[in-house]
Design an enzyme around this catalytic site. Structure first.
Site, PDB file in Angstrom:
ATOM      1  N   ARG A  74     -23.969  16.477  -4.682  1.00 38.46           N
ATOM      2  CA  ARG A  74     -24.606  15.210  -5.354  1.00 38.46           C
ATOM      3  C   ARG A  74     -25.663  14.559  -4.301  1.00 38.46           C
ATOM      4  O   ARG A  74     -26.601  13.966  -5.040  1.00 38.46           O
ATOM      5  CB  ARG A  74     -23.492  14.068  -5.656  1.00 38.46           C
ATOM      6  CG  ARG A  74     -22.388  14.214  -6.656  1.00 38.46           C
ATOM      7  CD  ARG A  74     -21.343  13.318  -6.792  1.00 38.46           C
ATOM      8  NE  ARG A  74     -21.932  12.038  -7.121  1.00 38.46           N
ATOM      9  CZ  ARG A  74     -21.797  10.886  -6.474  1.00 38.46           C
ATOM     10  NH1 ARG A  74     -20.737  10.918  -5.701  1.00 38.46           N
ATOM     11  NH2 ARG A  74     -22.252   9.745  -6.793  1.00 38.46           N
ATOM     12  N   ILE A 101     -22.516   9.141 -11.814  1.00 37.37           N
ATOM     13  CA  ILE A 101     -22.638   8.140 -10.893  1.00 37.37           C
ATOM     14  C   ILE A 101     -23.552   8.374  -9.926  1.00 37.37           C
ATOM     15  O   ILE A 101     -23.879   9.569  -9.303  1.00 37.37           O
ATOM     16  CB  ILE A 101     -21.500   7.663 -10.154  1.00 37.37           C
ATOM     17  CG1 ILE A 101     -20.510   7.440 -11.362  1.00 37.37           C
ATOM     18  CG2 ILE A 101     -21.439   6.827  -9.022  1.00 37.37           C
ATOM     19  CD1 ILE A 101     -18.834   7.068 -11.004  1.00 37.37           C
ATOM     20  N   LEU A 102     -24.629   7.291  -9.665  1.00 38.26           N
ATOM     21  CA  LEU A 102     -25.781   7.916  -8.620  1.00 38.26           C
ATOM     22  C   LEU A 102     -25.418   7.962  -7.311  1.00 38.26           C
ATOM     23  O   LEU A 102     -24.651   7.123  -6.821  1.00 38.26           O
ATOM     24  CB  LEU A 102     -26.788   6.730  -8.920  1.00 38.26           C
ATOM     25  CG  LEU A 102     -27.887   6.786  -9.724  1.00 38.26           C
ATOM     26  CD1 LEU A 102     -28.953   5.649  -9.644  1.00 38.26           C
ATOM     27  CD2 LEU A 102     -28.703   7.940  -9.859  1.00 38.26           C
ATOM     28  N   HIS A 118     -25.214  -2.351 -18.842  1.00 35.90           N
ATOM     29  CA  HIS A 118     -23.830  -2.037 -19.598  1.00 35.90           C
ATOM     30  C   HIS A 118     -23.423  -2.655 -20.368  1.00 35.90           C
ATOM     31  O   HIS A 118     -23.571  -3.884 -20.635  1.00 35.90           O
ATOM     32  CB  HIS A 118     -22.954  -2.224 -18.070  1.00 35.90           C
ATOM     33  CG  HIS A 118     -21.517  -1.937 -18.123  1.00 35.90           C
ATOM     34  ND1 HIS A 118     -21.088  -0.528 -17.830  1.00 35.90           N
ATOM     35  CD2 HIS A 118     -20.487  -2.771 -18.705  1.00 35.90           C
ATOM     36  CE1 HIS A 118     -19.724  -0.541 -18.064  1.00 35.90           C
ATOM     37  NE2 HIS A 118     -19.467  -1.740 -18.553  1.00 35.90           N
ATOM     38  N   GLU A 154     -24.287   0.790  -4.489  1.00 34.33           N
ATOM     39  CA  GLU A 154     -23.285   1.987  -4.477  1.00 34.33           C
ATOM     40  C   GLU A 154     -21.910   1.750  -5.101  1.00 34.33           C
ATOM     41  O   GLU A 154     -21.164   2.468  -5.371  1.00 34.33           O
ATOM     42  CB  GLU A 154     -22.974   2.287  -2.941  1.00 34.33           C
ATOM     43  CG  GLU A 154     -24.084   2.921  -2.132  1.00 34.33           C
ATOM     44  CD  GLU A 154     -24.133   3.137  -0.703  1.00 34.33           C
ATOM     45  OE1 GLU A 154     -22.836   3.619  -0.233  1.00 34.33           O
ATOM     46  OE2 GLU A 154     -24.996   2.829  -0.049  1.00 34.33           O
TER      47      GLU A 154
HETATM   48  C1  GRF Z   1     -25.623   2.066 -24.106  1.00 31.28           C
HETATM   49  O1  GRF Z   1     -24.670   1.341 -24.601  1.00 31.28           O
HETATM   50  C2  GRF Z   1     -25.595   1.589 -22.703  1.00 31.28           C
HETATM   51  O2  GRF Z   1     -25.312   0.397 -22.576  1.00 31.28           O
HETATM   52  C3  GRF Z   1     -24.737   2.473 -21.791  1.00 31.28           C
HETATM   53  O3  GRF Z   1     -25.058   4.032 -22.536  1.00 31.28           O
HETATM   54  C4  GRF Z   1     -25.384   3.597 -23.835  1.00 31.28           C
HETATM   55  C5  GRF Z   1     -26.601   4.309 -24.035  1.00 31.28           C
HETATM   56  O4  GRF Z   1     -27.254   4.275 -25.075  1.00 31.28           O
HETATM   57  N1  GRF Z   1     -24.804   2.663 -20.426  1.00 31.28           N
HETATM   58  P1  GRF Z   1     -28.808   4.903 -25.367  1.00 31.28           P
HETATM   59  O5  GRF Z   1     -28.674   6.324 -24.723  1.00 31.28           O
HETATM   60  O6  GRF Z   1     -29.677   3.957 -24.904  1.00 31.28           O
HETATM   61  O7  GRF Z   1     -29.161   5.013 -26.733  1.00 31.28           O
END
Ligand code: GRF
Length: 212
Positions: A74, A101-102, A118, A154
């Site tokens: 990774r 996860i980055l 999110h 992180e």
């Molecule tokens: C979104 O609901 C975002 O909050 C989550 O993944 C989804 C991505 O949707 N992290 P899109 O690919 O931008 O349409």
């Protein structure tokens, strides 16, 4: 190496995607309307079949597919992501539906310069990709949910919060209807937060983000 910027050129951002790309589209819409002074310098996808790549291509935006499993570790995938972003001249990075996860090599290379959207009001329902947070919100019976844009650290979904938007949870909501209501807010909030971060008006004080 960073690309030299002329004063006329808006700051470059990198957008990391894995799927549908509606948040990428919202960023591009905000740029086109003049609401966000930025240019998408590069879209990096973790999957070759992500529809988001087609959105980028339709806008003439350079793309890279960096599939973490193609790398020995990774960390090495992270080094490749950082190199691609730097080469493109990205000052800021937005995770727009990015799944893996980055690695810390990426978060350390861009301190307080990676934003994630999110689909919950963090710290509630952290962890997991859509639609898990929305499913958990419904199962918990909360009356309000929403979305959060935060700096990426992180610790997954635990970085300083830049902005949040709330939506009601209705009695007859399904995961789909709640997700759709939240998504409308995501599309507004992510470009807004990117603009704030690029403006230099944000400072991070511990866990808090202060807007000057
Ligand atoms: C979104 O609901 C975002 O909050 C989550 O993944 C989804 C991505 O949707 N992290 P899109 O690919 O931008 O349409």
């Amino acid at each position: 190496m960073t690309t030299p910027q002329t004063s006329a050129e808006p700051p470059g951002i990198g957008v990391l995607v894995s799927g549908r790309g509606s948040n990428l589209q919202a960023i591009l819409r905000a740029i086109a309307s003049g609401e966000l002074a930025a240019r998408v310098a590069l879209v990096v996808s973790s999957r070759a079949d992500a529809p988001a790549l087609q959105i980028a291509a339709a806008h003439g935006i350079p793309t890279r597919v960096i599939f973490p499993k193609d790398y020995p570790s990774r960390a090495e995938a992270g080094v490749a992501i950082v190199a691609a972003l730097r080469e493109a001249g990205a000052r800021l990075v937005a995770l727009a539906g990015y799944k893996p996860i980055l690695d810390a090599s990426v978060t350390r290379a861009f301190p307080n310069a990676i934003l994630n959207v999110h689909p919950s009001l963090l710290p509630a329902f952290a962890g997991g990709m859509a639609p898990r947070p929305q499913t958990e919100a419904l199962a918990a019976g909360v009356k309000v949910s929403g979305c959060t844009v935060h700096f990426v650290t992180e610790q997954v979904d635990a970085g300083p919060i830049i902005a949040q938007a709330a939506v009601p949870v209705l009695d007859d909501d399904t995961v789909e209807s709640l997700s759709a209501r939240i998504l409308v807010e995501e599309h507004r909030l992510l470009p807004y937060a990117i603009g704030l971060a690029l403006s230099g008006r944000l400072s991070v004080e511990g866990q808090r983000v202060v807007v000057r």
